[in-house]
Design an enzyme around this catalytic site. Structure first.
Site, short mmCIF file in Angstrom:
data_model
loop_
_atom_site.label_atom_id
_atom_site.label_comp_id
_atom_site.label_asym_id
_atom_site.label_seq_id
_atom_site.Cartn_x
_atom_site.Cartn_y
_atom_site.Cartn_z
CG ASP A 160 -1.32 13.26 -7.27
OD1 ASP A 160 -1.00 12.07 -7.48
OD2 ASP A 160 -0.82 13.94 -6.36
CD GLU A 173 -1.41 6.87 -4.15
OE1 GLU A 173 -1.57 8.00 -4.64
OE2 GLU A 173 -0.79 5.95 -4.72
#
Length: 434
Positions: free
Chosen positions: A309, A98
């Site tokens: 998220d 990420e």
């Protein structure tokens, strides 16, 4: 710190088993067609020079600031391919695909080629899984120690998505080099694997035992949408914040020709999915969702809640509107989510809510997350699609007045803060072939 333990737990478990609306001034065709990118920082009253300087100062702090309190990027020597650099989740002491892929996107957008190549070199050297017998072959281990040791052999599709897009932008902006720096070829390998990689079953070690594990493609075929993980499970599902229709349109144009139709369909599927998965009043999306948009209710932390998220989802649909202008419903979603967070107090809302808007409070022990800078950023980016421009300006000003994240929370909050400023300042663009 982003206490998003759902991914780690998931990999472990599957191993065992009111202002009047105003029209947006930008051309509705979208920036891809017009070449015009709005600068919401300037629209909010800041000078173009001040906006650029703020973006550059944020980059310098996060990538080259004090190593103990500010920086998330660190030089890590050299190898045969040149310098190495990693981006670390400071609070969790690991390196994630990420953050590495976000780092590459930030550096290609800001024309920082040395940092881009260093991050990509580290990712290919330590994170890439090259063993054809490994279940996650051709993917990248989502979490590693800072010495490159894998914490997990699993892959997280948001990382591959940003790797591929950043590499294509690099190919178009700087041209291709040799080996791992043939950016176009490297991007196409990732995109092909995401769609076509066959299932591979292999043995992995888990809690002192050898267990069988199967991994397949990262994209679900029908409906064509991204999976939460590529691991084979009885009930596969998705992560709304992984949906990037703005990228899919570009992959249809620049990626492997045989997948043009797939990515075109995936883009429209994601646009429809945003409407299905968000609450009709608050605009909040869950962390994890079934293919029909309903929240996944499981033992994972905040799986059916608007949590860490999910902060990114509004940014994804808003950038899609800004670049492509194909889904007017995205404007309604932005108005909805900004109206909700304004009702919660634009300078005090928290990080986690039920989808219908109940504040669940900060994660215990993380008082610095009471009003997280990362969410302030993504809520401001929603202004790219919002019709209520006066309210959108208030969210932009709230981000401007928020300090650059430092200390324990500087990784996730800092990356979202950085990219949000770039989106708002017109410095996050489509870099097409010359």
């Amino acid at each position: 710190m982003k206490p998003r333990v759902g991914a780690a737990l998931f990999f472990a478990l599957i191993s065992c088993v009111g202002v009047a609306a105003q029209k947006q001034p930008a051309d509705s065709a979208g920036a891809y067609t017009t070449g015009k990118y709005r600068n919401l920082l300037v629209e909010a009253g800041y000078s173009k020079r001040a906006a650029h300087e703020k973006i550059e100062a944020t980059f310098q702090q996060l990538f080259h600031g004090d190593p103990q309190t500010q920086a998330i990027a660190f030089a890590a020597g050299k190898n045969e391919n040149g310098p190495l650099m990693y981006v670390t989740d400071w609070a969790n002491h690991d390196v994630r695909t990420e953050g590495m892929s976000y780092g590459m996107m930030i550096t290609v957008q800001l024309n920082k080629k040395a940092e881009f190549d260093g991050i990509w070199n580290w990712a290919k050297t330590y994170m890439y899984i090259s063993d054809p017998k490994a279940p996650s072959y051709q993917y990248f281990a989502w979490s590693c120690k800072t010495d490159g040791t894998h914490n997990s052999e699993g892959a997280a599709p948001d990382g591959e998505s940003y790797f591929a897009m950043a590499l294509l932008f690099a190919a178009n902006r700087w041209g291709n080099g040799k080996g791992i720096y043939d950016y176009q070829a490297e991007a196409e390998k990732i995109l092909t694997a995401m769609v076509h990689r066959p299932e591979i079953t292999g043995e992995i070690q888990w809690r002192g035992k050898t267990v069988a594990h199967t991994v397949g493609p990262m994209m679900h075929d029908d409906p064509p949408m991204i999976l939460f993980v590529a691991d084979k499970t009885p009930h596969p599902f998705t992560d709304p914040s992984y949906h990037l229709p703005a990228f899919y349109e570009l992959w249809a144009l620049w990626g492997p020709k045989e997948d043009h139709d797939f990515w075109t369909k995936a883009a429209q599927t994601s646009r429809d999915f945003f409407v299905k998965t968000t609450d009709p009043k608050t605009g909040l999306a869950p962390a994890y969702a079934n293919f029909d948009g309903t929240a996944v209710k499981s033992g994972f932390v905040q799986s059916d809640k608007f949590g860490y998220d999910a902060w990114r989802t509004a940014s994804n649909w808003s950038v899609d509107w800004s670049w492509w202008g194909k889904a007017p419903a995205e404007r309604e979603l932005s108005d909805r989510i900004q109206a909700f967070f304004e009702s919660q107090g634009i300078d005090k809302y928290g990080p986690v809510y039920t989808l219908d808007g109940k504040d669940l409070g900060s994660t215990p022990g993380l008082t610095h997350e009471d009003h997280p800078a990362g969410l302030v950023g993504t809520n401001a980016v929603a202004g790219l699609a919002a019709t209520d421009q006066e309210r959108a300006k208030r969210f932009v000003k709230a981000l401007w007045e928020t300090p650059v994240p430092s200390g324990q929370s500087r990784y996730y909050d800092g990356m979202l803060y950085m990219m949000s400023l770039m989106h708002l300042g017109g410095e996050f663009r489509v870099w097409g072939p010359k």
